[in-house]
Scaffold this motif. Structure first.
Motif, PDB file in Angstrom:
ATOM      1  N   LEU A   1     -21.734   6.380  36.233  1.00  0.00           N
ATOM      2  CA  LEU A   1     -22.936   6.437  35.411  1.00  0.00           C
ATOM      3  C   LEU A   1     -24.198   6.614  36.249  1.00  0.00           C
ATOM      4  O   LEU A   1     -24.545   5.763  37.067  1.00  0.00           O
ATOM      5  CB  LEU A   1     -23.058   5.161  34.572  1.00  0.00           C
ATOM      6  CG  LEU A   1     -24.211   5.100  33.574  1.00  0.00           C
ATOM      7  CD1 LEU A   1     -23.977   6.093  32.437  1.00  0.00           C
ATOM      8  CD2 LEU A   1     -24.372   3.692  33.006  1.00  0.00           C
ATOM      9  N   GLY A   2     -24.871   7.740  36.052  1.00  0.00           N
ATOM     10  CA  GLY A   2     -26.172   7.964  36.670  1.00  0.00           C
ATOM     11  C   GLY A   2     -26.182   8.183  38.160  1.00  0.00           C
ATOM     12  O   GLY A   2     -27.254   8.210  38.777  1.00  0.00           O
ATOM     13  N   GLN A   3     -25.006   8.363  38.773  1.00  0.00           N
ATOM     14  CA  GLN A   3     -24.942   8.441  40.233  1.00  0.00           C
ATOM     15  C   GLN A   3     -25.328   9.806  40.794  1.00  0.00           C
ATOM     16  O   GLN A   3     -25.464   9.966  42.004  1.00  0.00           O
ATOM     17  CB  GLN A   3     -23.540   8.051  40.702  1.00  0.00           C
ATOM     18  CG  GLN A   3     -23.199   6.603  40.413  1.00  0.00           C
ATOM     19  CD  GLN A   3     -21.776   6.240  40.811  1.00  0.00           C
ATOM     20  OE1 GLN A   3     -21.157   6.927  41.630  1.00  0.00           O
ATOM     21  NE2 GLN A   3     -21.244   5.173  40.241  1.00  0.00           N
ATOM     22  N   GLY A   4     -25.514  10.806  39.916  1.00  0.00           N
ATOM     23  CA  GLY A   4     -25.943  12.116  40.376  1.00  0.00           C
ATOM     24  C   GLY A   4     -24.844  12.883  41.078  1.00  0.00           C
ATOM     25  O   GLY A   4     -23.676  12.502  41.075  1.00  0.00           O
ATOM     26  N   GLY A   5     -25.239  14.018  41.684  1.00  0.00           N
ATOM     27  CA  GLY A   5     -24.293  14.814  42.442  1.00  0.00           C
ATOM     28  C   GLY A   5     -23.786  16.049  41.740  1.00  0.00           C
ATOM     29  O   GLY A   5     -23.196  16.921  42.383  1.00  0.00           O
TER      30      GLY A   5
ATOM     31  N   MET B   1     -27.243  11.280  31.026  1.00  0.00           N
ATOM     32  CA  MET B   1     -26.083  10.984  31.852  1.00  0.00           C
ATOM     33  C   MET B   1     -25.073  12.121  31.885  1.00  0.00           C
ATOM     34  O   MET B   1     -24.178  12.125  32.722  1.00  0.00           O
ATOM     35  CB  MET B   1     -25.432   9.684  31.373  1.00  0.00           C
ATOM     36  CG  MET B   1     -26.332   8.471  31.565  1.00  0.00           C
ATOM     37  SD  MET B   1     -26.885   8.302  33.289  1.00  0.00           S
ATOM     38  CE  MET B   1     -28.266   7.179  33.124  1.00  0.00           C
ATOM     39  N   SER B   2     -25.218  13.093  30.999  1.00  0.00           N
ATOM     40  CA  SER B   2     -24.369  14.282  31.089  1.00  0.00           C
ATOM     41  C   SER B   2     -24.716  15.092  32.331  1.00  0.00           C
ATOM     42  O   SER B   2     -23.853  15.751  32.918  1.00  0.00           O
ATOM     43  CB  SER B   2     -24.550  15.159  29.845  1.00  0.00           C
ATOM     44  OG  SER B   2     -24.100  14.482  28.697  1.00  0.00           O
TER      45      SER B   2
ATOM     46  N   ALA C   1     -18.523   9.934  26.168  1.00  0.00           N
ATOM     47  CA  ALA C   1     -19.886   9.544  25.821  1.00  0.00           C
ATOM     48  C   ALA C   1     -20.403   8.496  26.805  1.00  0.00           C
ATOM     49  O   ALA C   1     -19.638   7.838  27.500  1.00  0.00           O
ATOM     50  CB  ALA C   1     -19.925   8.987  24.402  1.00  0.00           C
ATOM     51  N   THR C   2     -21.715   8.347  26.845  1.00  0.00           N
ATOM     52  CA  THR C   2     -22.322   7.276  27.628  1.00  0.00           C
ATOM     53  C   THR C   2     -21.878   5.934  27.045  1.00  0.00           C
ATOM     54  O   THR C   2     -21.922   5.752  25.821  1.00  0.00           O
ATOM     55  CB  THR C   2     -23.855   7.386  27.585  1.00  0.00           C
ATOM     56  OG1 THR C   2     -24.245   8.641  28.147  1.00  0.00           O
ATOM     57  CG2 THR C   2     -24.511   6.254  28.369  1.00  0.00           C
TER      58      THR C   2
END
Length: 301
Positions: free
Chosen positions: A218-222, A201-202, A171-172
């Motif tokens: 967390l939130g870094q994308g990709g 964030m998933s 989970a976040t």
């Protein structure tokens, strides 16, 4: 017609005052408990959660190139999700007794939503229960009430195929357990609540071992998404001023979330664009403002 009966005062059994007082207390307590249990859940609140934040149609409603097939709403999705451990489509969550969840108890339906288990066992981890653990008890009840209120649709879907252990995802941080109504009064906590239910964030946290890692990335994308419209890569939505959205204005962020456009007004990739227009555009201003306030707190990476 219901017959009426008259009894003389002498036919009423005598009750001493102390005993009668205890009876009144017991009756009042029973009425209070019954009233508390009978408080109706709010299906309209559930509708908002399902349609605007949780976007349940995205997996559980069939679609064509024109969008969702509303005549078969919640009868099961068309997209196939698979990896080394499973192969599954979004299931029928309409109240059909045979092919949906109509025969499930409220507790069983709630467990599927927040714990990822149904009466037969664990669901595939594409069911984002880790994001729904944050639901307040009243909001979970509201979601269940809404799902009970929709038309039942019969469908035939292939059974879920399992090939290994189906481990739940992470989970976040801060959204691992149910929120309280007091939590939602705090704008930043409310923003985290909205972000969790909307699964921000998933999608926007980098993968580790084939699953999004909202704890370490967390939130870094990709993350890579392969859709019929092409391949899309999730953006960095941390507060980093150049890699992320730290330099974006509030209005730019609002348009990205609700209209599916980037900072310059260009359309985002279909996955985000579709969710924005079909679901996130329905967010209340309070929830949208809270979400953006929370995004500002995501550490820059």
């Amino acid at each position: 017609m219901i017959p009426s009966y008259k009894r003389s005062p002498r036919s009423i059994p005598f009750v001493s005052r102390p005993h009668w007082s205890r009876c009144l207390i017991a009756i009042c307590a029973t009425l209070c408990i019954t009233g508390a249990q009978a408080t109706p859940s709010d299906p309209e609140r559930g509708r908002y959660l399902v349609e605007a934040l949780m976007a349940c149609d995205n997996c559980h409603t069939p679609r064509t190139s024109d969008g969702y097939v509303h005549a078969k709403r919640f009868s099961g999705g068309t997209q196939l999700f698979s990896d080394k451990d499973y192969s599954v489509r979004g299931s029928n969550i309409s109240p059909d007794l045979e092919t949906g969840v109509g025969a499930w108890s409220d507790a069983e339906l709630g467990a599927a939503i927040i714990s990822g288990v149904n009466p037969k066992g664990r669901l595939a981890p594409v069911m984002p229960s880790e994001s729904y653990r944050a639901l307040t008890p009243s909001d979970l009840d509201a979601v269940v009430a809404f799902l009970r209120s929709i038309p039942a649709v019969k469908s035939t879907l292939p059974p879920q195929e399992r090939h290994g252990a189906l481990e739940p995802r992470r989970a976040t941080p801060g959204a691992e357990r149910p929120f309280s109504e007091k939590d939602l009064a705090d704008p930043i906590k409310r923003g985290l609540y909205v972000a969790s239910l909307s699964r921000c964030m998933s999608c926007h946290s980098s993968d580790v071992d084939g699953a999004p890692d909202p704890v370490g990335h967390l939130g870094q994308g990709g993350r890579i998404f392969r859709t019929p419209a092409g391949v899309a890569v999730a953006s960095n939505i941390t507060s980093h001023p150049t890699k992320g959205v730290g330099a974006w204005s509030v209005d730019q962020l609002k348009r990205a979330i609700t209209q599916g456009t980037d900072r310059d007004g260009r359309p985002l990739a279909p996955t985000m664009a579709n969710l924005s227009k079909a679901h996130f555009s329905r967010m209340t201003e309070e929830d949208l403002d809270a979400l953006i306030a929370w995004l500002r707190t995501v550490p820059p990476e």
